[in-house]
Design an enzyme around this catalytic site. Structure first.
Site, PDB file in Angstrom:
ATOM      1  N   ASP A  14      38.293  33.917  50.010  1.00  0.00           N
ATOM      2  CA  ASP A  14      38.114  34.801  48.858  1.00  0.00           C
ATOM      3  C   ASP A  14      37.018  34.250  47.949  1.00  0.00           C
ATOM      4  O   ASP A  14      37.161  33.160  47.387  1.00  0.00           O
ATOM      5  CB  ASP A  14      39.439  34.901  48.091  1.00  0.00           C
ATOM      6  CG  ASP A  14      39.515  36.115  47.192  1.00  0.00           C
ATOM      7  OD1 ASP A  14      38.457  36.598  46.759  1.00  0.00           O
ATOM      8  OD2 ASP A  14      40.629  36.591  46.932  1.00  0.00           O
ATOM      9  N   ASP A  15      35.908  34.969  47.840  1.00  0.00           N
ATOM     10  CA  ASP A  15      34.776  34.592  46.978  1.00  0.00           C
ATOM     11  C   ASP A  15      34.039  33.356  47.494  1.00  0.00           C
ATOM     12  O   ASP A  15      33.460  32.602  46.706  1.00  0.00           O
ATOM     13  CB  ASP A  15      35.232  34.325  45.535  1.00  0.00           C
ATOM     14  CG  ASP A  15      35.699  35.570  44.811  1.00  0.00           C
ATOM     15  OD1 ASP A  15      35.636  36.661  45.397  1.00  0.00           O
ATOM     16  OD2 ASP A  15      36.125  35.442  43.643  1.00  0.00           O
ATOM     17  N   CYS A  60      36.178  42.442  46.221  1.00  0.00           N
ATOM     18  CA  CYS A  60      37.294  42.125  47.099  1.00  0.00           C
ATOM     19  C   CYS A  60      37.934  43.268  47.870  1.00  0.00           C
ATOM     20  O   CYS A  60      37.785  43.395  49.077  1.00  0.00           O
ATOM     21  CB  CYS A  60      38.348  41.430  46.254  1.00  0.00           C
ATOM     22  SG  CYS A  60      39.887  41.133  47.072  1.00  0.00           S
ATOM     23  N   HIS A 120      46.324  42.999  48.352  1.00  0.00           N
ATOM     24  CA  HIS A 120      45.378  43.641  47.418  1.00  0.00           C
ATOM     25  C   HIS A 120      44.895  45.006  47.902  1.00  0.00           C
ATOM     26  O   HIS A 120      43.726  45.359  47.738  1.00  0.00           O
ATOM     27  CB  HIS A 120      44.179  42.718  47.137  1.00  0.00           C
ATOM     28  CG  HIS A 120      43.536  43.012  45.809  1.00  0.00           C
ATOM     29  ND1 HIS A 120      42.242  42.626  45.513  1.00  0.00           N
ATOM     30  CD2 HIS A 120      44.006  43.670  44.714  1.00  0.00           C
ATOM     31  CE1 HIS A 120      41.940  43.012  44.283  1.00  0.00           C
ATOM     32  NE2 HIS A 120      42.996  43.645  43.771  1.00  0.00           N
ATOM     33  N   ASP A 267      35.412  37.644  51.923  1.00  0.00           N
ATOM     34  CA  ASP A 267      35.500  39.058  51.553  1.00  0.00           C
ATOM     35  C   ASP A 267      34.274  39.552  50.794  1.00  0.00           C
ATOM     36  O   ASP A 267      34.027  40.754  50.708  1.00  0.00           O
ATOM     37  CB  ASP A 267      36.774  39.342  50.761  1.00  0.00           C
ATOM     38  CG  ASP A 267      36.865  38.544  49.458  1.00  0.00           C
ATOM     39  OD1 ASP A 267      36.035  37.639  49.236  1.00  0.00           O
ATOM     40  OD2 ASP A 267      37.792  38.819  48.659  1.00  0.00           O
TER      41      ASP A 267
END
Length: 442
Positions: A14-15, A60, A120, A267
């Site tokens: 993530d990121d 995301c 999410h 992502d």
């Protein structure tokens, strides 16, 4: 027979920035080579490293819509949100349970399916992992999660085993890694499996395994946007890499490594502590730094060691690739937009058909990549870049290559016309109001 069908593990950070892994050029704060990802570096050496992989979005949840459906995320209302906001009870903003997904299609074909980590894609009671094809779920629903308290960004508890809220002490990254390894250890070889391991790392709050006290202070003071450092951030990546090592070791112990396709990527592009070199831009930008991501694939039965691929590809292509490898057909009522990348496993010169396209409400961004050429619009200004000659997107060729510019802009408009428009009420979140996107010189 099931024993001949491959297993699949899709690991999503993530990121994570393009150059945050050693095998993609990671550097520490003193600009020395950073030894942050030995297991992922080993995985790249044993398989393939993809240097022109792109996330379906610069933020995301839209990328996650594309990954799980294998289709342009813009086909679904929830993916217009940048990112998807917390909306418990919302019946619109989420992945419709009736929409076929990669896990639902594989599950119907006899695969065991599990999501460990971040969802999410909409909140209960109307949305959730087990409504969209995952047979088991261990993780959280929101866009972020405190690494020790296991609460969402609003401070509400958000840690689940299937539909049951749980309390479990421990560092989130380690808990997810252990759960994924345990899932593999439970496989008896009677049926293939599909495991999604979606980490929160290295998304904020920026906390290492040793920062439980910092976690408590963060929760008392609000969002952790004033914390972190390069050292903390890289240590978070190292913790994730350790856990991926546990997963790969579990595959070896079970004798499953040879016929398991393991894919690792991010992502979207990196955020403030990331290394996106040599690109400009970051998360929320359709510049290369916001959408080009590291990608590694290992499948000893099919992918030779030390392979490098420079073919542009998108996150959603992996749904098509895995379904084809499993011999599972997509739902004819929901045709895939992604492309099977299997030809790359044996032919480095193969080129993915079709353009790579993006659109975002944030700053009216749009982009299209065709081979070496990239069309970009930001704030009603058009750009054209030759990514082979100018990967930092500094030299705007919109006038020098005016015919090509018109061609690519028209191609984007034709693509956009095939998709639902972005609703006016869609939320476009700007992460840093003080930061302007770095434009190339005209």
């Amino acid at each position: 027979m099931s024993s001949n069908r491959p297993n699949f593990i899709f690991i999503l950070a993530d990121d994570l920035g393009y150059a945050d892994l050693g095998c993609f050029g990671a550097r520490d704060a003193a600009n020395r080579p950073a030894d942050v990802s030995p297991n992922l570096d080993r995985m790249a050496a044993q398989g393939a490293r993809f240097t022109r992989s792109y996330a379906n979005s610069a933020v995301c949840s839209p990328t996650r819509f594309a990954l799980i459906t294998g289709r342009w995320q813009y086909r679904l209302r929830g993916a217009a949100e940048e990112p998807l906001a917390r909306a418990h009870g919302d019946k619109v903003l989420g992945l419709p349970p009736e929409h076929p997904t990669l896990p639902s299609l594989l599950g119907a074909a006899g695969f065991s399916t599990a999501l460990v980590g971040k969802w999410h894609l909409g909140y209960p009671p109307h949305f959730g992992p087990r409504k969209s094809g995952y047979q088991s779920f261990y993780g959280f629903h929101a866009g972020g999660n405190d690494y020790f308290a296991h609460t969402d960004p609003r401070g509400d508890p958000d840690f689940w085993a299937d539909e049951t809220p749980i309390e479990q002490r421990g560092y989130l990254t380690d808990l997810l890694s252990c759960s994924a390894a345990d899932f593999i250890e439970r496989q008896d070889g009677s049926k293939p499996f599909f495991l999604s391991l979606h980490y929160s790392a290295p998304h904020w709050p920026w906390l290492t395994r040793d920062d439980e006290a910092e976690s408590a202070q963060t929760r008392s003071n609000g969002p952790h946007l004033d914390g972190g450092s390069i050292a903390t951030y890289q240590r978070m990546i190292h913790h994730m890499d350790e856990g991926i090592g546990w997963v790969l070791d579990a595959l070896e112990r079970r004798g499953l490594a040879d016929n398991t396709l393991v894919v690792f990527t991010s992502d979207n592009g990196g955020e403030r502590f990331s290394n996106n070199w040599p690109f400009v831009g970051q998360k929320m930008d359709l510049l290369e730094g916001g959408i080009r991501v590291p990608l590694i694939a290992r499948w000893p039965a099919r992918i030779g060691p030390g392979t490098d691929s420079h073919c542009p590809n998108l996150t959603m292509d992996w749904a098509a690739t895995m379904l084809a490898a499993a011999g599972v057909s997509p739902d004819p009522n929901y045709p895939l937009d992604g492309v099977d990348l299997a030809p790359l496993f044996g032919d480095a010169a193969w080129q993915r058909p079709g353009d790579l396209c993006w659109r975002m409400k944030h700053r009216g961004q749009r982009a299209l990549i065709r081979g070496r050429w990239k069309y970009l619009r930001v704030d009603d200004i058009d750009f054209l870049f030759d990514l082979e000659a100018d990967e930092r997107e500094r030299a705007n060729l919109v006038h020098r290559e005016s015919a090509r510019m018109q061609e690519l802009r028209s191609a984007w408009e034709q693509w956009d016309a095939t998709l639902p428009p972005i609703p006016e009420e869609a939320r476009a979140h700007k992460l840093f109001t003080h930061r302007e996107m770095p434009h190339a010189s005209a």
